[in-house]
Motif scaffolding. Structure first.
Motif, PDB file in Angstrom:
ATOM      1  N   GLU A   1       0.829  -1.215   0.000  1.00 35.08           N
ATOM      2  CA  GLU A   1       0.000   0.000   0.000  1.00 35.08           C
ATOM      3  C   GLU A   1       0.857   1.257   0.000  1.00 35.08           C
ATOM      4  OE1 GLU A   1      -2.655  -0.136   3.280  1.00 35.08           O
ATOM      5  OE2 GLU A   1      -3.677  -1.974   2.623  1.00 35.08           O
ATOM      6  N   LEU A   2       1.930   1.238   0.792  1.00 35.02           N
ATOM      7  CA  LEU A   2       2.809   2.413   0.864  1.00 35.02           C
ATOM      8  C   LEU A   2       3.523   2.657  -0.451  1.00 35.02           C
ATOM      9  CD1 LEU A   2       4.010   4.639   2.647  1.00 35.02           C
ATOM     10  CD2 LEU A   2       5.800   3.018   3.327  1.00 35.02           C
ATOM     11  N   ARG A   3       3.987   1.611  -1.104  1.00 34.52           N
ATOM     12  CA  ARG A   3       4.638   1.768  -2.410  1.00 34.52           C
ATOM     13  C   ARG A   3       3.686   2.387  -3.418  1.00 34.52           C
ATOM     14  NH1 ARG A   3       7.143  -4.311  -2.324  1.00 34.52           N
ATOM     15  NH2 ARG A   3       9.271  -3.832  -1.582  1.00 34.52           N
ATOM     16  N   LYS A   4       2.439   1.934  -3.358  1.00 32.98           N
ATOM     17  CA  LYS A   4       1.445   2.430  -4.309  1.00 32.98           C
ATOM     18  C   LYS A   4       1.101   3.892  -4.062  1.00 32.98           C
ATOM     19  CE  LYS A   4      -3.093   1.165  -6.188  1.00 32.98           C
ATOM     20  NZ  LYS A   4      -4.238   0.218  -6.076  1.00 32.98           N
ATOM     21  N   SER A   5       0.977   4.271  -2.795  1.00 34.86           N
ATOM     22  CA  SER A   5       0.557   5.640  -2.467  1.00 34.86           C
ATOM     23  C   SER A   5       1.700   6.649  -2.540  1.00 34.86           C
ATOM     24  CB  SER A   5      -0.069   5.682  -1.066  1.00 34.86           C
ATOM     25  OG  SER A   5       0.878   5.290  -0.083  1.00 34.86           O
TER      26      SER A   5
ATOM     27  N   GLU B   1      14.100  -0.673   3.812  1.00 35.73           N
ATOM     28  CA  GLU B   1      14.981   0.405   3.388  1.00 35.73           C
ATOM     29  C   GLU B   1      14.356   1.172   2.234  1.00 35.73           C
ATOM     30  OE1 GLU B   1      19.508  -1.090   4.386  1.00 35.73           O
ATOM     31  OE2 GLU B   1      18.656  -1.579   2.425  1.00 35.73           O
ATOM     32  N   ARG B   2      14.530   2.487   2.273  1.00 35.16           N
ATOM     33  CA  ARG B   2      14.114   3.321   1.143  1.00 35.16           C
ATOM     34  C   ARG B   2      15.315   3.516   0.234  1.00 35.16           C
ATOM     35  NH1 ARG B   2      11.300   9.349   1.301  1.00 35.16           N
ATOM     36  NH2 ARG B   2      11.803   9.919  -0.853  1.00 35.16           N
ATOM     37  N   VAL B   3      15.134   3.212  -1.034  1.00 33.76           N
ATOM     38  CA  VAL B   3      16.218   3.290  -2.012  1.00 33.76           C
ATOM     39  C   VAL B   3      15.942   4.442  -2.964  1.00 33.76           C
ATOM     40  CG1 VAL B   3      17.550   2.039  -3.747  1.00 33.76           C
ATOM     41  CG2 VAL B   3      16.502   0.789  -1.842  1.00 33.76           C
ATOM     42  N   ASP B   4      16.863   5.405  -3.024  1.00 38.08           N
ATOM     43  CA  ASP B   4      16.742   6.554  -3.925  1.00 38.08           C
ATOM     44  C   ASP B   4      17.802   6.464  -4.997  1.00 38.08           C
ATOM     45  OD1 ASP B   4      14.632   7.799  -2.469  1.00 38.08           O
ATOM     46  OD2 ASP B   4      16.100   8.463  -0.984  1.00 38.08           O
ATOM     47  N   ALA B   5      17.396   6.778  -6.221  1.00 41.01           N
ATOM     48  CA  ALA B   5      18.327   6.738  -7.344  1.00 41.01           C
ATOM     49  C   ALA B   5      19.417   7.795  -7.161  1.00 41.01           C
ATOM     50  CB  ALA B   5      17.583   6.965  -8.651  1.00 41.01           C
ATOM     51  N   GLY B   6      20.603   7.478  -7.637  1.00 41.41           N
ATOM     52  CA  GLY B   6      21.706   8.425  -7.538  1.00 41.41           C
ATOM     53  C   GLY B   6      21.491   9.631  -8.443  1.00 41.41           C
TER      54      GLY B   6
ATOM     55  N   ARG C   1      10.597   3.627  -3.732  1.00 42.95           N
ATOM     56  CA  ARG C   1      11.136   2.275  -3.882  1.00 42.95           C
ATOM     57  C   ARG C   1      11.579   1.795  -2.497  1.00 42.95           C
ATOM     58  NH1 ARG C   1      16.736   0.818  -7.027  1.00 42.95           N
ATOM     59  NH2 ARG C   1      16.929  -1.352  -6.286  1.00 42.95           N
ATOM     60  N   LEU C   2      10.893   0.784  -2.000  1.00 41.84           N
ATOM     61  CA  LEU C   2      11.183   0.254  -0.675  1.00 41.84           C
ATOM     62  C   LEU C   2      11.537  -1.223  -0.796  1.00 41.84           C
ATOM     63  CD1 LEU C   2       8.201   1.979   1.088  1.00 41.84           C
ATOM     64  CD2 LEU C   2      10.583   2.404   1.672  1.00 41.84           C
ATOM     65  N   GLU C   3      12.613  -1.619  -0.144  1.00 43.21           N
ATOM     66  CA  GLU C   3      13.056  -3.006  -0.194  1.00 43.21           C
ATOM     67  C   GLU C   3      13.096  -3.593   1.212  1.00 43.21           C
ATOM     68  OE1 GLU C   3      16.751  -3.241  -2.289  1.00 43.21           O
ATOM     69  OE2 GLU C   3      15.876  -2.620  -4.202  1.00 43.21           O
ATOM     70  N   ALA C   4      12.862  -4.902   1.299  1.00 36.76           N
ATOM     71  CA  ALA C   4      12.805  -5.587   2.600  1.00 36.76           C
ATOM     72  C   ALA C   4      13.890  -6.645   2.687  1.00 36.76           C
ATOM     73  CB  ALA C   4      11.433  -6.229   2.791  1.00 36.76           C
ATOM     74  N   LYS C   5      14.398  -6.833   3.891  1.00 39.29           N
ATOM     75  CA  LYS C   5      15.330  -7.925   4.156  1.00 39.29           C
ATOM     76  C   LYS C   5      15.085  -8.417   5.574  1.00 39.29           C
ATOM     77  CE  LYS C   5      19.036  -4.542   4.963  1.00 39.29           C
ATOM     78  NZ  LYS C   5      20.383  -4.109   4.540  1.00 39.29           N
ATOM     79  N   VAL C   6      15.447  -9.665   5.822  1.00 41.84           N
ATOM     80  CA  VAL C   6      15.197 -10.266   7.131  1.00 41.84           C
ATOM     81  C   VAL C   6      16.494 -10.818   7.721  1.00 41.84           C
ATOM     82  CG1 VAL C   6      12.829 -10.887   6.533  1.00 41.84           C
ATOM     83  CG2 VAL C   6      14.650 -12.558   6.195  1.00 41.84           C
TER      84      VAL C   6
ATOM     85  N   GLN D   1      25.921  11.692 -19.274  1.00 44.20           N
ATOM     86  CA  GLN D   1      25.945  11.719 -17.810  1.00 44.20           C
ATOM     87  C   GLN D   1      25.779  10.322 -17.208  1.00 44.20           C
ATOM     88  OE1 GLN D   1      22.843  14.409 -16.716  1.00 44.20           O
ATOM     89  NE2 GLN D   1      24.172  16.193 -16.635  1.00 44.20           N
ATOM     90  N   ARG D   2      26.497  10.073 -16.146  1.00 46.87           N
ATOM     91  CA  ARG D   2      26.331   8.849 -15.379  1.00 46.87           C
ATOM     92  C   ARG D   2      25.688   9.177 -14.041  1.00 46.87           C
ATOM     93  NH1 ARG D   2      31.946   5.363 -15.784  1.00 46.87           N
ATOM     94  NH2 ARG D   2      31.875   4.910 -18.041  1.00 46.87           N
ATOM     95  N   ARG D   3      24.794   8.322 -13.665  1.00 43.64           N
ATOM     96  CA  ARG D   3      24.158   8.525 -12.362  1.00 43.64           C
ATOM     97  C   ARG D   3      25.071   7.999 -11.246  1.00 43.64           C
ATOM     98  NH1 ARG D   3      19.289  10.356 -11.714  1.00 43.64           N
ATOM     99  NH2 ARG D   3      17.886  10.603 -13.491  1.00 43.64           N
ATOM    100  N   GLY D   4      25.005   8.690 -10.121  1.00 45.63           N
ATOM    101  CA  GLY D   4      25.781   8.265  -8.968  1.00 45.63           C
ATOM    102  C   GLY D   4      25.191   7.009  -8.349  1.00 45.63           C
ATOM    103  N   PRO D   5      25.849   6.478  -7.347  1.00 41.18           N
ATOM    104  CA  PRO D   5      25.345   5.258  -6.689  1.00 41.18           C
ATOM    105  C   PRO D   5      24.024   5.513  -5.969  1.00 41.18           C
ATOM    106  CG  PRO D   5      27.170   6.202  -5.448  1.00 41.18           C
ATOM    107  CD  PRO D   5      27.094   6.968  -6.729  1.00 41.18           C
ATOM    108  N   GLU D   6      23.227   4.464  -5.860  1.00 41.97           N
ATOM    109  CA  GLU D   6      21.961   4.565  -5.136  1.00 41.97           C
ATOM    110  C   GLU D   6      22.224   4.846  -3.662  1.00 41.97           C
ATOM    111  OE1 GLU D   6      19.150   1.403  -7.594  1.00 41.97           O
ATOM    112  OE2 GLU D   6      20.253   0.742  -5.806  1.00 41.97           O
ATOM    113  N   SER D   7      21.322   5.596  -3.076  1.00 40.23           N
ATOM    114  CA  SER D   7      21.430   5.853  -1.636  1.00 40.23           C
ATOM    115  C   SER D   7      20.349   5.049  -0.910  1.00 40.23           C
ATOM    116  CB  SER D   7      21.255   7.348  -1.334  1.00 40.23           C
ATOM    117  OG  SER D   7      19.960   7.784  -1.685  1.00 40.23           O
TER     118      SER D   7
END
Length: 337
Positions: A116-120, A211-216, A124-129, A226-232
């Motif tokens: 729901e949060l991704r949709k609203s 984790e919230r992943v933002d494009a570089g 970009r949110l990723e999960a790990k356990v 142009q090259r994009r920087g690393p993801e944060s």
């Protein structure tokens, strides 16, 4: 029916229980300490023996999990009590879906709220356990073959606690996360005692990290080249679900030797947790609105409390489910819980 008649626990409304101690026999009845008495204990919510797993989850856990994901906060859920009181049943439950415990329901709730949060939000949110246990103050990774040993390190200046050598597995769905949970359960330390045929001898901590992943950002120069920087990456939320080892009395477990020493370590660790929570309660609700701590929370007294320092402070959400045993021989354990 006979179990209900012999029970020393009585539900006294939605927020209280009565714990009844039978009078002693054999000529000691005249001692004040041996007279029968009833103690009342008040909680935010009480669940009787007929309560379902869904009822317990919906009240004590679901609001924390959904708020943690939606608001980007950390949440911690404990189950606490003496050995044999039903903590592991509350946290893990049975194979049948309607009898599954808090941890299975929380995982599914997390991924439903995450969708729901991704949709609203469009983020970009990723999960790990991760899944670890603490046995005799030794931290083991239950998701690595052989249970790799981990260390709990603290950077007090940055107020950061990190568990080294801990495997965090990226997961895409609730089914992926539950698969890792089952792998870890097979490696957890359990033993038989006189009080419990499958006594949890370790604290088990299952963590879901979002984790919230933002494009570089784009680099300088011509946009074509142009090259994009690393993801944060930054922490959005962490949900910790903890099945604590049961507090023990040697007279109940009949442990001797190394098992007796294990029980002493368990009790010491639980005391450290109780002391930390006690200090934090004073910190938040002192007399006359005083917000200063009466004393510093002793997080370093055990590996468990040090590791959970970030999950018990700031604006984190915490729920503790206390399990009590209704047997007449368990008055002291139930009353202390």
């Amino acid at each position: 029916a006979s179990e209900e008649k012999d029970s020393i626990i009585e539900v006294a409304g939605e927020g209280a229980i009565a714990v009844r101690k039978p009078a002693a026999t054999g000529g000691n009845e005249f001692l004040s300490s041996q007279r029968g008495r009833t103690e009342e204990r008040v909680f935010d919510r009480v669940f009787g023996p007929s309560a379902s797993q869904a009822e317990v989850y919906d009240w004590s856990c679901q609001p924390l999990v959904s708020s943690a994901v939606r608001e980007g906060r950390c949440a911690t859920v404990f189950v606490y009590g003496a050995t044999g009181a039903g903590k592991t049943h509350t946290m893990f439950g049975e194979k049948e879906e309607d009898k599954q415990g808090l941890i299975y329901r929380s995982v599914r709730e997390t991924f439903a709220s995450l969708a729901e949060l991704r949709k609203s939000s469009g983020h970009r949110l990723e999960a790990k356990v991760s899944f670890l246990d603490i046995y005799n103050e030794t931290v083991r990774d239950l998701l690595q073959d052989g249970g790799a040993i981990c260390k709990v390190l603290e950077d007090e200046r940055k107020n950061v606690v990190k568990v080294t050598n801990l495997r965090e597995v990226p997961v895409l769905s609730a089914e992926d996360a539950l698969k890792q949970l089952r792998v870890g359960l097979g490696a957890r330390k359990v033993e038989a005692t006189a009080a419990n045929a499958r006594s949890s001898r370790s604290h088990a901590v299952f963590s879901l990290t979002l984790e919230r992943v933002d494009a570089g950002g784009a680099g300088p120069g011509n946009p074509i080249f142009q090259r994009r920087g690393p993801e944060s990456r930054r922490l959005h939320s962490r949900i910790c679900l903890i099945d604590l080892a049961g507090s023990e009395r040697a007279t109940q477990t009949l442990n001797v030797g190394s098992a007796l020493k294990d029980g002493a370590k368990i009790n010491q660790s639980l005391l450290a947790l109780a002391n930390c929570i006690d200090a934090l309660v004073f910190r938040c609700g002192g007399k006359d609105g005083d917000k200063t701590p009466r004393r510093k929370a002793p997080f370093r007294d055990s590996k468990l409390t040090l590791m959970l320092k970030g999950s018990l402070t700031s604006d984190c959400l915490v729920s503790m489910i206390a399990n009590v045993h209704p047997g007449k021989d368990h008055f002291e354990d139930s009353n202390n819980t």
